[in-house]
Structure formats: C-alpha cells, structure tokens
Design a protein around this motif. Sequence first.
Motif, PDB file in Angstrom:
ATOM      1  N   LEU A  66       5.783 -13.108   4.310  1.00  0.00           N
ATOM      2  CA  LEU A  66       5.796 -12.066   3.293  1.00  0.00           C
ATOM      3  C   LEU A  66       6.212 -10.744   3.922  1.00  0.00           C
ATOM      4  O   LEU A  66       5.505  -9.743   3.853  1.00  0.00           O
ATOM      5  CB  LEU A  66       4.415 -11.954   2.647  1.00  0.00           C
ATOM      6  N   GLY A  67       7.376 -10.733   4.551  1.00  0.00           N
ATOM      7  CA  GLY A  67       7.821  -9.509   5.199  1.00  0.00           C
ATOM      8  C   GLY A  67       9.302  -9.537   5.501  1.00  0.00           C
ATOM      9  O   GLY A  67       9.957 -10.579   5.467  1.00  0.00           O
ATOM     10  N   GLY A  68       9.850  -8.347   5.783  1.00  0.00           N
ATOM     11  CA  GLY A  68      11.258  -8.217   6.138  1.00  0.00           C
ATOM     12  C   GLY A  68      11.433  -7.076   7.114  1.00  0.00           C
ATOM     13  O   GLY A  68      10.523  -6.286   7.369  1.00  0.00           O
ATOM     14  N   SER A  69      12.630  -6.986   7.705  1.00  0.00           N
ATOM     15  CA  SER A  69      12.903  -5.907   8.654  1.00  0.00           C
ATOM     16  C   SER A  69      14.310  -5.372   8.417  1.00  0.00           C
ATOM     17  O   SER A  69      15.199  -6.091   7.942  1.00  0.00           O
ATOM     18  CB  SER A  69      12.760  -6.409  10.097  1.00  0.00           C
ATOM     19  N   TRP A  70      14.516  -4.109   8.750  1.00  0.00           N
ATOM     20  CA  TRP A  70      15.777  -3.425   8.528  1.00  0.00           C
ATOM     21  C   TRP A  70      16.050  -2.467   9.686  1.00  0.00           C
ATOM     22  O   TRP A  70      15.125  -1.936  10.309  1.00  0.00           O
ATOM     23  CB  TRP A  70      15.745  -2.588   7.248  1.00  0.00           C
ATOM     24  N   ASP A  71      17.318  -2.226   9.960  1.00  0.00           N
ATOM     25  CA  ASP A  71      17.738  -1.121  10.811  1.00  0.00           C
ATOM     26  C   ASP A  71      18.204   0.000   9.884  1.00  0.00           C
ATOM     27  O   ASP A  71      19.145  -0.184   9.103  1.00  0.00           O
ATOM     28  CB  ASP A  71      18.898  -1.538  11.729  1.00  0.00           C
ATOM     29  N   ILE A  72      17.549   1.137   9.946  1.00  0.00           N
ATOM     30  CA  ILE A  72      17.879   2.235   9.043  1.00  0.00           C
ATOM     31  C   ILE A  72      18.118   3.505   9.838  1.00  0.00           C
ATOM     32  O   ILE A  72      17.680   3.642  10.992  1.00  0.00           O
ATOM     33  CB  ILE A  72      16.747   2.476   8.013  1.00  0.00           C
ATOM     34  N   ASN A  73      18.840   4.427   9.251  1.00  0.00           N
ATOM     35  CA  ASN A  73      18.992   5.746   9.855  1.00  0.00           C
ATOM     36  C   ASN A  73      17.681   6.520   9.701  1.00  0.00           C
ATOM     37  O   ASN A  73      16.924   6.295   8.746  1.00  0.00           O
ATOM     38  CB  ASN A  73      20.137   6.512   9.184  1.00  0.00           C
ATOM     39  N   PRO A  74      17.377   7.415  10.613  1.00  0.00           N
ATOM     40  CA  PRO A  74      16.141   8.209  10.489  1.00  0.00           C
ATOM     41  C   PRO A  74      16.071   8.916   9.140  1.00  0.00           C
ATOM     42  O   PRO A  74      17.073   9.413   8.622  1.00  0.00           O
ATOM     43  CB  PRO A  74      16.256   9.207  11.646  1.00  0.00           C
ATOM     44  N   VAL A  75      14.885   8.939   8.553  1.00  0.00           N
ATOM     45  CA  VAL A  75      14.667   9.524   7.237  1.00  0.00           C
ATOM     46  C   VAL A  75      13.920  10.839   7.417  1.00  0.00           C
ATOM     47  O   VAL A  75      12.782  10.861   7.895  1.00  0.00           O
ATOM     48  CB  VAL A  75      13.860   8.570   6.337  1.00  0.00           C
ATOM     49  N   GLU A  76      14.574  11.935   7.037  1.00  0.00           N
ATOM     50  CA  GLU A  76      13.962  13.251   7.234  1.00  0.00           C
ATOM     51  C   GLU A  76      12.686  13.412   6.409  1.00  0.00           C
ATOM     52  O   GLU A  76      11.731  14.049   6.848  1.00  0.00           O
ATOM     53  CB  GLU A  76      14.962  14.351   6.861  1.00  0.00           C
ATOM     54  N   GLU A  77      12.677  12.838   5.205  1.00  0.00           N
ATOM     55  CA  GLU A  77      11.494  12.997   4.344  1.00  0.00           C
ATOM     56  C   GLU A  77      10.277  12.262   4.893  1.00  0.00           C
ATOM     57  O   GLU A  77       9.147  12.537   4.488  1.00  0.00           O
ATOM     58  CB  GLU A  77      11.802  12.492   2.924  1.00  0.00           C
ATOM     59  N   GLY A  78      10.503  11.281   5.769  1.00  0.00           N
ATOM     60  CA  GLY A  78       9.386  10.553   6.349  1.00  0.00           C
ATOM     61  C   GLY A  78       8.774   9.508   5.445  1.00  0.00           C
ATOM     62  O   GLY A  78       7.703   8.967   5.735  1.00  0.00           O
ATOM     63  N   GLU A  79       9.433   9.186   4.312  1.00  0.00           N
ATOM     64  CA  GLU A  79       8.924   8.166   3.418  1.00  0.00           C
ATOM     65  C   GLU A  79      10.068   7.571   2.603  1.00  0.00           C
ATOM     66  O   GLU A  79      11.140   8.176   2.455  1.00  0.00           O
ATOM     67  CB  GLU A  79       7.849   8.728   2.487  1.00  0.00           C
ATOM     68  N   LEU A  80       9.848   6.369   2.092  1.00  0.00           N
ATOM     69  CA  LEU A  80      10.830   5.659   1.276  1.00  0.00           C
ATOM     70  C   LEU A  80      10.142   5.013   0.084  1.00  0.00           C
ATOM     71  O   LEU A  80       8.932   4.766   0.102  1.00  0.00           O
ATOM     72  CB  LEU A  80      11.527   4.563   2.098  1.00  0.00           C
ATOM     73  N   ALA A 111       8.343  -5.546  -9.281  1.00  0.00           N
ATOM     74  CA  ALA A 111       7.169  -4.679  -9.409  1.00  0.00           C
ATOM     75  C   ALA A 111       7.627  -3.228  -9.495  1.00  0.00           C
ATOM     76  O   ALA A 111       8.749  -2.884  -9.091  1.00  0.00           O
ATOM     77  CB  ALA A 111       6.241  -4.879  -8.219  1.00  0.00           C
ATOM     78  N   ASP A 112       6.784  -2.384 -10.018  1.00  0.00           N
ATOM     79  CA  ASP A 112       7.109  -0.962 -10.048  1.00  0.00           C
ATOM     80  C   ASP A 112       7.273  -0.446  -8.619  1.00  0.00           C
ATOM     81  O   ASP A 112       6.467  -0.789  -7.740  1.00  0.00           O
ATOM     82  CB  ASP A 112       6.002  -0.180 -10.751  1.00  0.00           C
ATOM     83  N   PRO A 113       8.296   0.361  -8.354  1.00  0.00           N
ATOM     84  CA  PRO A 113       8.511   0.862  -6.988  1.00  0.00           C
ATOM     85  C   PRO A 113       7.301   1.653  -6.502  1.00  0.00           C
ATOM     86  O   PRO A 113       6.630   2.347  -7.275  1.00  0.00           O
ATOM     87  CB  PRO A 113       9.745   1.753  -7.124  1.00  0.00           C
ATOM     88  N   VAL A 114       7.023   1.524  -5.206  1.00  0.00           N
ATOM     89  CA  VAL A 114       5.940   2.289  -4.585  1.00  0.00           C
ATOM     90  C   VAL A 114       6.523   3.062  -3.407  1.00  0.00           C
ATOM     91  O   VAL A 114       7.534   2.678  -2.822  1.00  0.00           O
ATOM     92  CB  VAL A 114       4.795   1.377  -4.114  1.00  0.00           C
ATOM     93  N   THR A 115       5.887   4.152  -3.073  1.00  0.00           N
ATOM     94  CA  THR A 115       6.331   4.996  -1.965  1.00  0.00           C
ATOM     95  C   THR A 115       5.467   4.719  -0.739  1.00  0.00           C
ATOM     96  O   THR A 115       4.235   4.652  -0.836  1.00  0.00           O
ATOM     97  CB  THR A 115       6.231   6.479  -2.337  1.00  0.00           C
ATOM     98  N   VAL A 116       6.113   4.532   0.411  1.00  0.00           N
ATOM     99  CA  VAL A 116       5.387   4.282   1.659  1.00  0.00           C
ATOM    100  C   VAL A 116       5.787   5.341   2.678  1.00  0.00           C
ATOM    101  O   VAL A 116       6.944   5.760   2.749  1.00  0.00           O
ATOM    102  CB  VAL A 116       5.685   2.872   2.213  1.00  0.00           C
ATOM    103  N   LYS A 117       4.814   5.771   3.460  1.00  0.00           N
ATOM    104  CA  LYS A 117       5.082   6.685   4.565  1.00  0.00           C
ATOM    105  C   LYS A 117       5.574   5.887   5.768  1.00  0.00           C
ATOM    106  O   LYS A 117       5.043   4.823   6.069  1.00  0.00           O
ATOM    107  CB  LYS A 117       3.820   7.461   4.919  1.00  0.00           C
ATOM    108  N   LEU A 118       6.573   6.417   6.443  1.00  0.00           N
ATOM    109  CA  LEU A 118       7.170   5.711   7.577  1.00  0.00           C
ATOM    110  C   LEU A 118       6.368   5.988   8.840  1.00  0.00           C
ATOM    111  O   LEU A 118       6.817   6.648   9.781  1.00  0.00           O
ATOM    112  CB  LEU A 118       8.632   6.125   7.726  1.00  0.00           C
ATOM    113  N   VAL A 119       5.174   5.426   8.859  1.00  0.00           N
ATOM    114  CA  VAL A 119       4.265   5.519  10.002  1.00  0.00           C
ATOM    115  C   VAL A 119       3.629   4.146  10.183  1.00  0.00           C
ATOM    116  O   VAL A 119       3.183   3.531   9.205  1.00  0.00           O
ATOM    117  CB  VAL A 119       3.157   6.577   9.767  1.00  0.00           C
ATOM    118  N   GLU A 120       3.627   3.637  11.408  1.00  0.00           N
ATOM    119  CA  GLU A 120       3.035   2.331  11.650  1.00  0.00           C
ATOM    120  C   GLU A 120       1.584   2.303  11.184  1.00  0.00           C
ATOM    121  O   GLU A 120       0.801   3.192  11.488  1.00  0.00           O
ATOM    122  CB  GLU A 120       3.115   1.978  13.135  1.00  0.00           C
TER     123      GLU A 120
END
Length: 526
Positions: free
Chosen positions: A182-196, A89-98
């Motif tokens: 329909l889900g996954g989990s990752w350990d990531i370094n903190p993202v300064e931009e607040g979105e991926l 699918a075309d990439p989408v941007t998500v904010k890193l907020v629960e």
Amino acid sequence: MIPCWAVSHAPGWKIDWCEDKSVRVRMEDSKGKTAPDMKVPDMKCHFLTSDDKSVLIVEALGWMPSAGAQWVRMNGEVSFAVSRVEAEADPVTVKLVEGASSPLVLKGGGLGKDGSAEDVEARIVVSEYRDALPAEAELRRGKKLLRLEVEADVPLSIRGMELQTTDGIPLAVSEDWECGRLGGSWDINPVEEGELRVLVRHSQNLWRCKALMDSRMSLAGLVREGNGKDPVEERPEKPPVTNAACIRAAKGERPATAELAGFLLGSDEIFADAADQRQMVFFIEAKTKAPAVFGRRCDLKEQSLEVTDSTGRTLAPAVFDLYHLSHWRGRGGNGVIGVDGKCLSLASPGAEWLRVRGTLRLPVAAMQESPVYELPLMERAELQFPVPGAENTGEGERDVADAGEAPFCRLKLQDVKELKKGVIAVSVFLEVEGAPFDLERFELVDGKGRIWENAGPEKRANLITWGSQEKKQSWYQNFEIRNAEDVKSLRIRMKYRTGVKMVDVPVDDMIGLGGPVPQKTGRKMP
C-alpha cells in the motif's frame, strides 16, 4: 517447498487481497507422506499481478516430500476479496516531512463480515523524504525521493496515487508503485511550499469469492493419473504455468566447490502461456575459504552444465549467465557466490531425481584495503583521488579540477542528520570513472585505525551502475554513528577486490522432490 498458483480473473476485475484466516492447503506426495494444513501469512506480500492473473505463493515451512517421491499433490481453497470498481478519495494535503501523516476516508473501500461495503478510515504517511541518491543516476541529481504509504486497521486495496500541487495541478512524475503493498515512491523536484496534495485511487464495492486448487506436479511438470497406476505427463495445447515449487537443498562446507542449492519447476515467467516457457530454473552456490573471495563479475558470460534424470534421459543443458553474480559472506568470513541457470526442458514422467554435473569457471579475488580518507562531517562534503589499486597512479589526493583523463574516485557524504542526541545518520558514496573497481564495503575508523561499529543494518556497500559498459559505477552505504556528540569529521577506509583469477569449480549434485539425493543410492547412474 514453495508452490505457486496463478489465479485468473476476468477483464476489469482485480484480486484485492487474500483473507488469510481461511486459507488451508494440503500437500501429499506419491508415497503417502502428508503435510499439515498450512495457513498462508500476510498475503499482501505474496501477490504478483498482471492484467488477467494474480499469483498466490504459499510456503510449506519445514516440510519436504519423501526421498524418491515422483509427484506432489496440492489442494485447498483460498478466499479472496475482488472488485471491478475504482473510486477516488477526496484529496488530502501532506507535509513533506518524514513521519508526517494525514487522515483519509476511503468510501466503500472496506468489506464487512456480512459482505456489505464499509467506509475505511485510513491515513497517508510520509515514510521517506530525502535527497535522491545522486549515485544512482545523473537524472536524479537535485531531486527528492518521496515515499508514501496508506495505513489502516482493516484490509483495503490501493490502486494508485496522484501527486498534485497545493493548487490541485497534477505533477508530471512517474510513479514507482510497489507491487502488493500500500505504497509508492516518486522522484520529485524540491517543493518550496513544503507540502503536496495526494489523490488516492482505491477499490470499491468488494466481493468475496473462493479459488479452489487441486493439482499435482513433478519433475516432469504437471501430472495426472493415466491408467490408474503411474502418473504420466500432461501435455495440454498451451502448457499451464499455474504451479511451481522451489526446493532448497542442503549446503555443504567444501571450500571453492559448488553444489546445487535449489531449483524452480515450471515457468520462469509465471504469466507466460507460450510452450517454450516449460523449463526448470537452477540456482547454484559456491564457496571459497577466507581470505580469498569471489569477484563480482565474470568475463565468461554463459556456461553450461549437463542435466540427466533418474530414467537415464539427458535433458537440455542448464545454461548459467555469469555476467552478474550475487555474492555474500558466509560463516567464518568465507566467500559465497550464487549463479542462476535455466534448463529448457523438464524431466521424464516418473523421474525421481535430477543430476547436474560439469565445471563452472568462477572469478576468485583477493581483498585489499585503501588508505584512510578524511571528510568533514557535513552535507555534500566531497573528496577526489586516484582509483585505489589502479596502475600508474599515486594514492595522493588531487584537486577536483585537475583530474584530467586519469581514472579517479569521488568520495561524498550525504543525508547527514541527527536522529537523536548523540546519534548521527550519514550516507557514504563513491563514484568511479575510467577504471574497473570492485568495492565490498566502507569502514569508518578512528584515529588509531580501529573500526567504528555501524549501528545501522547495512554491512556492505550497494552497487549501482549508471554508465555505459560499466565505465561509471557508484556505491553507497548508510551508517548510524552512536556517541557522536563531538565528531567533526569521518575517517573512511574502503575494502575492495583485486587480482581476479578464473578457477575451475566442479559441480556434481543430485536433487529430487525430497531435496538432495546422496550419490551412493545403489542405482546405476545415467
């Protein structure tokens, strides 16, 4: 009874989901007792997959075969959606907020009633985003735990996700994909931009097909009609592992004694094809009366029990690995413990029941409580003190820098946040080095020692071992505190086990396809 079927599929194909509305399975035993047709519930939670097989699990709620039944026949059909095409699918941007979400379109990712491909309007949801638990592993310190799920109003199949920076550069992280969800989990370094950015891979151009099931199984494994009278054991060149049944027996109330709680027929590894995988798997429960409790671990790693069947044949012994024990609280606060065992053979053809007997040596302990330790209610608050109950140590607090080589604990708070007005969430952690320790749970108490009720679901601490030979251990427990407007600190007490002693627990139980068998059967015991 839980029958399982391994449905094979050709290389490149994938079983994406089961159309549960069309699932009907009929069960009948050798004495003519039948179960009503069963509808399989949400099959997304009932799949195990490998490269060439998907395992379908059907639970026969409330139905058991007749006492003395020699076999059970299961037949029916299941409609599946399958595919061999993967699309992005075309990439989408998500904010890193629960709770944050972003719309997503999966082109050709759905299946219409007429079999045509349909686009699916879905959404990516950030189901969790928080500090990774430092107690779980040293490598997770300073990282964030991210969980994403894809939600839609129609069935779909997600094959994976790729995390990217906002510039489209893939992150070098390993994905923990949750099987069948329909889900996954990752350990990531903190993202300064607040979105991926998230790139979703999904199945496309799906087809409908049916899997037909018709098989019989017994205590001897799969069976067939031999001369039209009695079922005999089927011995193919490579024994199939497409059927299994879990039989739950009644639980007795005898203190500090064990009974057979259930067993699995067939292969312990459903995807294996090797002949040495023909085995039965047992699960035994034992109980002890309060205030005594079972210890978490046992120095005697492997113990064996004798297994015989109704024909008088002695099978291979059931070997139980007691290195790791599962335990919980039963009614009235009684301790309950569970151990798994394997028998590397099956019963004789026509056998109606199995008898398991012998003695297990299990650890029994006393429950103790620590002094009350106080921490300010703030993120990463920490306190260090000697291991409670350790010899030659006091209970006084000590400075972190002055710990030396003495066994010590670190008590910490993390994920402190306000869920809503007056409701605080907090995770309590304990790390132990240099001494064995067996924590049951944390308790939050007020100034008079009265226990605060945890509004959250967790009633016990979760153990995580992250050091060699278990010299380093850690626990965490999540709390929700109500009426916490004026709470500035937490008073924490620990319940832990100590004084472990080994006790003999006799085991002598019989079980058949119809469940537990009374010992007074009027038959000659083998």
